[in-house]
Scaffold this active site. Structure first.
Site, mmCIF file in Angstrom:
data_model
loop_
_atom_site.group_PDB
_atom_site.id
_atom_site.type_symbol
_atom_site.label_atom_id
_atom_site.label_comp_id
_atom_site.label_asym_id
_atom_site.label_seq_id
_atom_site.Cartn_x
_atom_site.Cartn_y
_atom_site.Cartn_z
ATOM 1 N N GLY A 210 71.760 49.861 11.824
ATOM 2 C CA GLY A 210 71.971 49.379 13.186
ATOM 3 C C GLY A 210 71.255 50.257 14.186
ATOM 4 N N ASN A 211 71.612 50.095 15.461
ATOM 5 C CA ASN A 211 71.034 50.915 16.518
ATOM 6 C C ASN A 211 72.070 51.163 17.603
ATOM 7 O OD1 ASN A 211 70.812 48.661 18.529
ATOM 8 N ND2 ASN A 211 69.340 47.885 17.024
ATOM 9 N N ARG A 212 71.670 51.845 18.666
ATOM 10 C CA ARG A 212 72.626 52.303 19.671
ATOM 11 C C ARG A 212 72.860 51.311 20.808
ATOM 12 N NH1 ARG A 212 69.762 57.023 18.214
ATOM 13 N NH2 ARG A 212 71.129 58.701 17.465
ATOM 14 N N SER A 213 72.330 50.124 20.727
ATOM 15 C CA SER A 213 72.522 49.147 21.810
ATOM 16 C C SER A 213 74.000 48.776 21.970
ATOM 17 C CB SER A 213 71.719 47.876 21.519
ATOM 18 O OG SER A 213 71.987 46.882 22.487
ATOM 19 N N ALA A 278 68.601 44.156 20.886
ATOM 20 C CA ALA A 278 67.855 45.132 20.083
ATOM 21 C C ALA A 278 67.966 44.701 18.626
ATOM 22 C CB ALA A 278 68.415 46.534 20.292
#
Length: 402
Positions: A210-213, A278
């Site tokens: 995943g990512n930090r969005s 994102a």
């Protein structure tokens, strides 16, 4: 259209007053703050306590309050100034006649005469009263003052007769208000698709890429579009954010593939699309059925494959749609954003740079540069994401309506 609005609900003495319990709940659900003023006769049909409980505000019946031995004044001028909308439902023939002729013999009428906001009235009476020349004269006079009539409906009446005169159902009153308030707004005839948040690409039943969005920029864009009158489909990856705006349909997804499918379910009917999500560029080629166990001194290797490029697919398929993308860059920002704009057949792109303090993921602020398909560049200062959303929509509206 009703989210954040202060609504003053005036209830008069007719049997349809019992429906106002449902009306208050719907107004609250739509995000409005509600205060209720009742005539004395209205309190015979519906309990002030019930309405106070539902609205979470005291119900006002007279100019003077005498509770617990204390005396206070209900200021009709302040009430009129507080309200963004005044709604009289049900509005009886008696009250409508008084409103049309400037009679001021109770708190509700005094507040009506003091109100500076739009006034809506929903008549409720028997069919012969509804069609009487004096009632029609009241309707005409009130509408000439700029008040808006919510027409009565046909059906069974309290008298046992059937015909025109029933107060519009609460759901229809809400729909009428929303439609009327959206008229003339810059996006009132537009359908908008917005993607927001991250995607989570499963490694096994426990872990994901995943990512930090957080989704906050996409949600801010959706809220502002709805305030401008648009019907919005918001496709969001995993996020703690939510929305209660009636003009926003929130579609929850998890993976890039699910976002791709959701986007293309709606894209053909959309006028404007903004890809603020994102989306993961890669996902594990194989997803383990069971949790992958740690092995001593052994590295874990994951084979990755590309996910479908959602924005590029919209650029390939677009016809009448105005398509906007986001570019989060760390180097050669402007050149990379312009290249992405042209490569994916976009009408505009929003550039973020992680080199700008306060921009990017996990912040309440953002700093953007708006670039359109003619490579016109407009840079903005650091602002809250709500303010950034307003700036973006202003730039889009200027081009869509050019």
């Amino acid at each position: 259209m009703l989210s954040g609005k202060n609504i003053l609900l005036g209830i008069t003495g007719g049997i349809a007053a019992y429906k106002t319990t449902f009306l208050v709940r719907l107004l609250i659900k739509a995000g409005a703050e509600v205060k209720v003023i009742m005539t004395e006769s209205a309190s015979s049909f519906v309990s002030p306590l019930t309405l106070a409980t539902l609205s979470k505000n005291p119900v006002l019946l007279d100019f003077i309050n005498e509770d617990d031995g204390s005396i206070s004044w209900n200021n009709h001028v302040e009430l009129g100034l507080w309200a963004d909308i005044m709604l009289l439902a049900p509005a009886t023939a008696n009250t409508l006649s008084k409103m049309a002729n400037g009679t001021c013999d109770n708190l509700l009428l005094a507040t009506y005469l003091s109100a500076k906001c739009p006034v809506y009235f929903a008549p409720a009476m028997d069919l012969d009263m509804y069609k009487h020349p004096s009632t029609k004269k009241s309707f005409e006079a009130l509408q000439s003052f700029g008040n808006v009539m919510i027409p009565a409906e046909s059906g069974e009446l309290a008298s046992g007769l059937s015909g025109e005169g029933r107060m519009a159902e609460p759901e229809n009153i809400i729909g009428f208000l929303q439609d009327h308030l959206s008229t003339g707004l810059p996006l009132s005839d537009k359908k908008v698709l917005i993607t927001a948040g991250p995607t989570h690409e499963a490694i096994d039943p426990v872990r994901f890429l995943g990512n930090r969005s957080t989704g906050s920029m996409g949600f801010a864009l959706a809220e502002h579009a709805a305030q401008l009158g648009a019907k919005v489909v918001l496709v969001s990856g995993p996020s703690n954010l939510t929305t209660s705006h009636a003009n926003i349909e929130l579609v929850r997804i998890t993976s890039a593939q699910e976002m791709y499918e959701a986007v293309h379910q709606y894209f053909s009917e959309i006028d404007i699309a903004i890809s603020a999500a994102a989306v993961a560029d890669y996902r594990p080629k194989e997803v383990a059925n069971q949790k992958i166990k740690k092995k001593a001194d052994a590295p874990l290797e994951l084979a990755l494959e590309r996910t479908k490029d959602i924005l590029a697919s919209m650029g390939t398929q677009k016809q009448q749609q105005f398509l906007v993308g986001f570019a989060l860059e760390t180097e050669n920002e402007l050149a990379n954003a312009k290249a992405k704009l042209q490569r994916k057949n976009l009408d505009a792109i929003i550039l973020n740079s992680l080199q700008d303090k306060g921009a990017g993921f996990g912040t309440t602020t953002n700093k953007i540069t708006f670039i359109d398909k003619n490579l016109n560049v407009k840079a903005f200062e650091l602002k809250t994401k709500a303010e950034v959303a307003a700036d973006i929509w202003k730039e889009i509206s200027n081009r869509v309506h050019a």
